[in-house]
Design a protein around this motif. Sequence first.
Motif, mmCIF file in Angstrom:
data_model
loop_
_atom_site.group_PDB
_atom_site.id
_atom_site.type_symbol
_atom_site.label_atom_id
_atom_site.label_comp_id
_atom_site.label_asym_id
_atom_site.label_seq_id
_atom_site.Cartn_x
_atom_site.Cartn_y
_atom_site.Cartn_z
ATOM 1 N N ALA A 174 0.827 -1.087 -0.006
ATOM 2 C CA ALA A 174 -0.011 0.140 -0.026
ATOM 3 C C ALA A 174 0.787 1.250 -0.012
ATOM 4 C CB ALA A 174 -0.850 -0.127 1.089
ATOM 5 N N GLY A 175 0.449 2.098 -0.783
ATOM 6 C CA GLY A 175 0.987 3.526 -0.797
ATOM 7 C C GLY A 175 0.090 4.750 -0.172
ATOM 8 N N GLU A 176 0.429 5.847 -0.627
ATOM 9 C CA GLU A 176 -0.256 6.970 0.181
ATOM 10 C C GLU A 176 -1.727 6.995 -0.276
ATOM 11 O OE1 GLU A 176 1.878 10.512 -0.892
ATOM 12 O OE2 GLU A 176 3.677 9.885 0.757
ATOM 13 N N ASP A 177 -2.075 6.424 -1.348
ATOM 14 C CA ASP A 177 -3.498 6.540 -2.079
ATOM 15 C C ASP A 177 -4.206 5.385 -1.293
ATOM 16 O OD1 ASP A 177 -2.492 8.640 -3.531
ATOM 17 O OD2 ASP A 177 -2.531 7.363 -5.224
ATOM 18 N N ASN A 178 -4.434 5.591 0.094
ATOM 19 C CA ASN A 178 -5.206 4.296 0.993
ATOM 20 C C ASN A 178 -6.391 4.636 1.628
ATOM 21 O OD1 ASN A 178 -3.867 5.880 2.634
ATOM 22 N ND2 ASN A 178 -2.577 4.328 3.748
ATOM 23 N N ALA A 179 -7.018 5.716 1.424
ATOM 24 C CA ALA A 179 -8.096 6.161 2.179
ATOM 25 C C ALA A 179 -9.236 5.100 2.042
ATOM 26 C CB ALA A 179 -8.438 7.525 1.873
ATOM 27 N N VAL A 180 -10.007 4.746 3.042
ATOM 28 C CA VAL A 180 -11.100 4.115 3.095
ATOM 29 C C VAL A 180 -12.308 4.825 3.831
ATOM 30 C CG1 VAL A 180 -12.415 1.790 3.477
ATOM 31 C CG2 VAL A 180 -9.849 1.993 2.645
ATOM 32 N N PHE A 181 -13.241 5.300 3.077
ATOM 33 C CA PHE A 181 -14.684 6.065 3.974
ATOM 34 C C PHE A 181 -15.307 5.005 4.902
ATOM 35 C CE2 PHE A 181 -14.055 8.756 0.133
ATOM 36 C CZ PHE A 181 -13.763 9.985 0.876
ATOM 37 N N ILE A 182 -15.545 5.423 5.981
ATOM 38 C CA ILE A 182 -16.315 4.554 6.928
ATOM 39 C C ILE A 182 -17.657 5.468 7.675
ATOM 40 C CG2 ILE A 182 -14.408 3.038 7.519
ATOM 41 C CD1 ILE A 182 -14.236 4.321 10.328
ATOM 42 N N ALA A 183 -18.581 4.989 7.920
ATOM 43 C CA ALA A 183 -19.631 5.543 8.794
ATOM 44 C C ALA A 183 -20.348 4.603 9.595
ATOM 45 C CB ALA A 183 -20.780 6.249 7.618
ATOM 46 N N GLY A 184 -20.921 5.077 10.619
ATOM 47 C CA GLY A 184 -21.344 4.483 11.807
ATOM 48 C C GLY A 184 -21.823 5.073 12.991
ATOM 49 N N ASP A 185 -22.888 4.361 13.696
ATOM 50 C CA ASP A 185 -23.329 5.243 15.016
ATOM 51 C C ASP A 185 -22.341 4.830 16.096
ATOM 52 O OD1 ASP A 185 -25.407 6.383 13.673
ATOM 53 O OD2 ASP A 185 -26.750 4.648 13.807
ATOM 54 N N ASP A 186 -21.806 3.665 16.136
ATOM 55 C CA ASP A 186 -20.939 3.232 17.293
ATOM 56 C C ASP A 186 -19.599 3.773 17.240
ATOM 57 O OD1 ASP A 186 -19.575 1.199 18.893
ATOM 58 O OD2 ASP A 186 -21.665 1.134 19.737
ATOM 59 N N GLU A 187 -19.066 4.507 17.958
ATOM 60 C CA GLU A 187 -17.675 4.934 17.957
ATOM 61 C C GLU A 187 -16.562 3.691 18.314
ATOM 62 O OE1 GLU A 187 -16.551 7.861 16.749
ATOM 63 O OE2 GLU A 187 -18.584 8.442 16.799
ATOM 64 N N GLN A 188 -17.056 2.762 18.920
ATOM 65 C CA GLN A 188 -16.107 1.606 19.400
ATOM 66 C C GLN A 188 -16.127 0.608 18.402
ATOM 67 O OE1 GLN A 188 -17.424 -0.201 23.292
ATOM 68 N NE2 GLN A 188 -15.731 1.136 24.212
ATOM 69 N N ALA A 189 -17.271 0.396 17.552
ATOM 70 C CA ALA A 189 -17.141 -0.345 16.110
ATOM 71 C C ALA A 189 -16.467 0.443 15.328
ATOM 72 C CB ALA A 189 -18.683 -0.571 15.853
ATOM 73 N N LYS A 190 -16.648 1.628 14.857
ATOM 74 C CA LYS A 190 -15.891 2.268 13.977
ATOM 75 C C LYS A 190 -14.464 2.285 14.256
ATOM 76 C CE LYS A 190 -18.092 6.202 13.871
ATOM 77 N NZ LYS A 190 -18.563 7.632 12.983
#
Length: 213
Positions: free
Chosen positions: A143-159
């Motif tokens: 993996a290089g610098e182009d490695n962003a993965v978007f995430i969303a969720g209601d539970d902070e620990q799960a995220k």
Amino acid sequence: MKIAIVGAGKMAQTLTPLFVEAGHEVRLSNSRGPESLAELVENLGPGVQAATVPDAVEGADLVLLATPWGRTAEAASAVADWSGRVVIDGTNNRSAPGPAGLIDIGDRISSEVVAEYVPGAKLVKAFNVTPLFKLGPALGSGAGEDNAVFIAGDDEQAKALVGELIASIGGAAIDTGDLHTGGFLQGMTGPLAGTLEMLTPTEARARLAQAQN
């Protein structure tokens, strides 16, 4: 981590080698049963097992829903109790690439629909924005610098747990917000959808800030 994947198509086959390379245990499952996965599991190598959906999910640290939209409800119904489980929603409400493949769900957020299929679970939306043929090669040991993965969720620990998983395969989790807000941004009619190239974390945060305005 012990990772259960429900669905054994392109998403599962793209992410499983990355998970195994990072030292995770993977249990693959589908609607046709473990026997149908024997050849795939053999090709994926050590660290991967085939199981029924309930057996795969039982005892898993994370569950990835990697099913086609039209099969997600049925697949989730195989598990009697989703309470407390951390579930990654990798699904999109589409049947094929392009505008013609979009499945109309009205003004609903797709991940909120999925949340109804897994009542009591801590749902996190991830791995759905960038096409898999771009996502897979960008992550892993190279993996290089182009490695962003978007995430969303209601539970902070799960995220946070999903963020750890993403980091373990060379990615950087970019939090888009709660399941309603972030789920819309990442959804098929949202402003982050259709990101055809992997982004650096800086680029992803800039794209997110633009989308939120």
